[in-house]
Design a protein around this motif. Sequence first.
Motif, mmCIF file in Angstrom:
data_model
loop_
_atom_site.group_PDB
_atom_site.id
_atom_site.type_symbol
_atom_site.label_atom_id
_atom_site.label_comp_id
_atom_site.label_asym_id
_atom_site.label_seq_id
_atom_site.Cartn_x
_atom_site.Cartn_y
_atom_site.Cartn_z
ATOM 1 N N ARG A 246 1.283 -6.214 -7.080
ATOM 2 C CA ARG A 246 0.226 -6.152 -6.059
ATOM 3 C C ARG A 246 0.355 -4.821 -5.338
ATOM 4 N NH1 ARG A 246 0.669 -11.675 -2.758
ATOM 5 N NH2 ARG A 246 -1.465 -11.105 -2.168
ATOM 6 N N SER B 249 0.857 -1.182 0.000
ATOM 7 C CA SER B 249 0.000 0.000 0.000
ATOM 8 C C SER B 249 0.893 1.232 0.000
ATOM 9 C CB SER B 249 -0.913 0.024 1.228
ATOM 10 O OG SER B 249 -1.819 -1.059 1.215
ATOM 11 N N ILE C 198 -3.057 5.026 -1.999
ATOM 12 C CA ILE C 198 -4.004 5.753 -1.154
ATOM 13 C C ILE C 198 -3.531 7.198 -1.049
ATOM 14 C CG2 ILE C 198 -5.060 5.922 1.125
ATOM 15 C CD1 ILE C 198 -4.500 2.946 1.498
ATOM 16 N N GLU D 220 -1.619 -0.984 -4.239
ATOM 17 C CA GLU D 220 -2.720 -0.034 -4.135
ATOM 18 C C GLU D 220 -2.139 1.323 -3.756
ATOM 19 O OE1 GLU D 220 -5.616 -0.462 -1.091
ATOM 20 O OE2 GLU D 220 -4.155 -0.644 0.540
ATOM 21 N N ARG E 162 -7.257 2.881 -11.853
ATOM 22 C CA ARG E 162 -7.583 1.672 -11.105
ATOM 23 C C ARG E 162 -6.576 1.488 -9.973
ATOM 24 N NH1 ARG E 162 -8.032 -4.413 -13.734
ATOM 25 N NH2 ARG E 162 -8.726 -5.508 -11.835
ATOM 26 N N GLY E 163 -7.089 1.067 -8.818
ATOM 27 C CA GLY E 163 -6.220 0.815 -7.675
ATOM 28 C C GLY E 163 -5.868 2.047 -6.877
ATOM 29 N N VAL E 164 -6.506 3.179 -7.176
ATOM 30 C CA VAL E 164 -6.220 4.440 -6.480
ATOM 31 C C VAL E 164 -7.439 4.830 -5.657
ATOM 32 C CG1 VAL E 164 -5.633 6.878 -6.718
ATOM 33 C CG2 VAL E 164 -4.630 5.181 -8.272
ATOM 34 N N ARG E 165 -7.244 5.085 -4.387
ATOM 35 C CA ARG E 165 -8.314 5.553 -3.508
ATOM 36 C C ARG E 165 -7.974 6.940 -2.982
ATOM 37 N NH1 ARG E 165 -9.382 1.768 1.280
ATOM 38 N NH2 ARG E 165 -7.240 1.017 1.010
ATOM 39 N N VAL F 4 1.034 4.297 -10.269
ATOM 40 C CA VAL F 4 0.184 3.330 -10.969
ATOM 41 C C VAL F 4 0.980 2.612 -12.061
ATOM 42 C CG1 VAL F 4 -1.838 3.103 -12.455
ATOM 43 C CG2 VAL F 4 -1.934 4.576 -10.450
ATOM 44 N N ARG G 31 -4.482 -1.895 2.947
ATOM 45 C CA ARG G 31 -4.739 -3.331 2.943
ATOM 46 C C ARG G 31 -3.456 -4.145 2.811
ATOM 47 N NH1 ARG G 31 -8.887 -1.983 -1.650
ATOM 48 N NH2 ARG G 31 -10.727 -1.315 -0.471
#
Length: 273
Positions: free
Chosen positions: A62, A36, A66, A64, A86-89, A56, A110
């Motif tokens: 694997r 993460s 944040i 992510e 995708r995969g960005v919060r 990205v 996560r």
Amino acid sequence: MLGLGRLAVQLVCARVHLRRVRRRRERPGEILAPVSVIVPAYNEAANIAATVRSLVDSRYPRLEVIVVDDGSSDGTADIVAALGLRGVRVIRQANAGKPAALNTGARHARGDLLVLVDGDTVFQPDTVHHLVQGFADPAVGAISGNTKVANRRRLLGRWQHLEYVIGFNLDRRMYDVLGCMPTIPGAIGAFRREVFAAVGGVPTGTLAEDTDLTMAVLRAGWEVVYEERAIAWTEAPASLRQLWRQRYRWCYRNAGQCSGLQVGGEGPRWEGR
């Protein structure tokens, strides 16, 4: 004479570090645990899109990302959301300072490994992969990356580039060899999630949160190492005024660190560039 003596020690340690790194890389196995990447951001509209895109585009499988928007007033969070990657919060919070933003990101992460990145820093595609490979050693709790100056077309940027190479890169090689890494830079650093949680996350009541976090990891009995292949390109001050403000802040926080000075409340606020 002291300066020349220090340089001699650095060069000797650099050769020792090179041999040590070669032995590390000969160890079997590849680290592919979930990662993460936490990006605290406050008014980073000018840089945040490049930072997130570079993360990205990482070749790590694997991953992510944040982005914690710490009460920005320039639409930083909206820029990230509009990218639709995708995969960005994106997590929004009221302004509480960089340490609080990092801790917020860690609570929502996560991955088993946490990578902390500044909002004006750009990674190379292989940076994350190189950064986390040191965790193949179960004694390693945190890893420092290699920060380089991106804006070095002008004389001031070139001077700072030389400073980063000599003062930071060689220093971290020496610290790695001597087992006394004092600081993992905010621009690029990796932590085992359980280690980050065990030391209480990023301290919020200090002037030197990156140094305090690194020292806490060391006090807990974990090793902190340096990975020179994990390169992060960061924006250095482009004017004498910005350089003065940065160095004044560094000197003030380092003096506070040495004297045990603590800041009450929610910790230091962000300082605009």
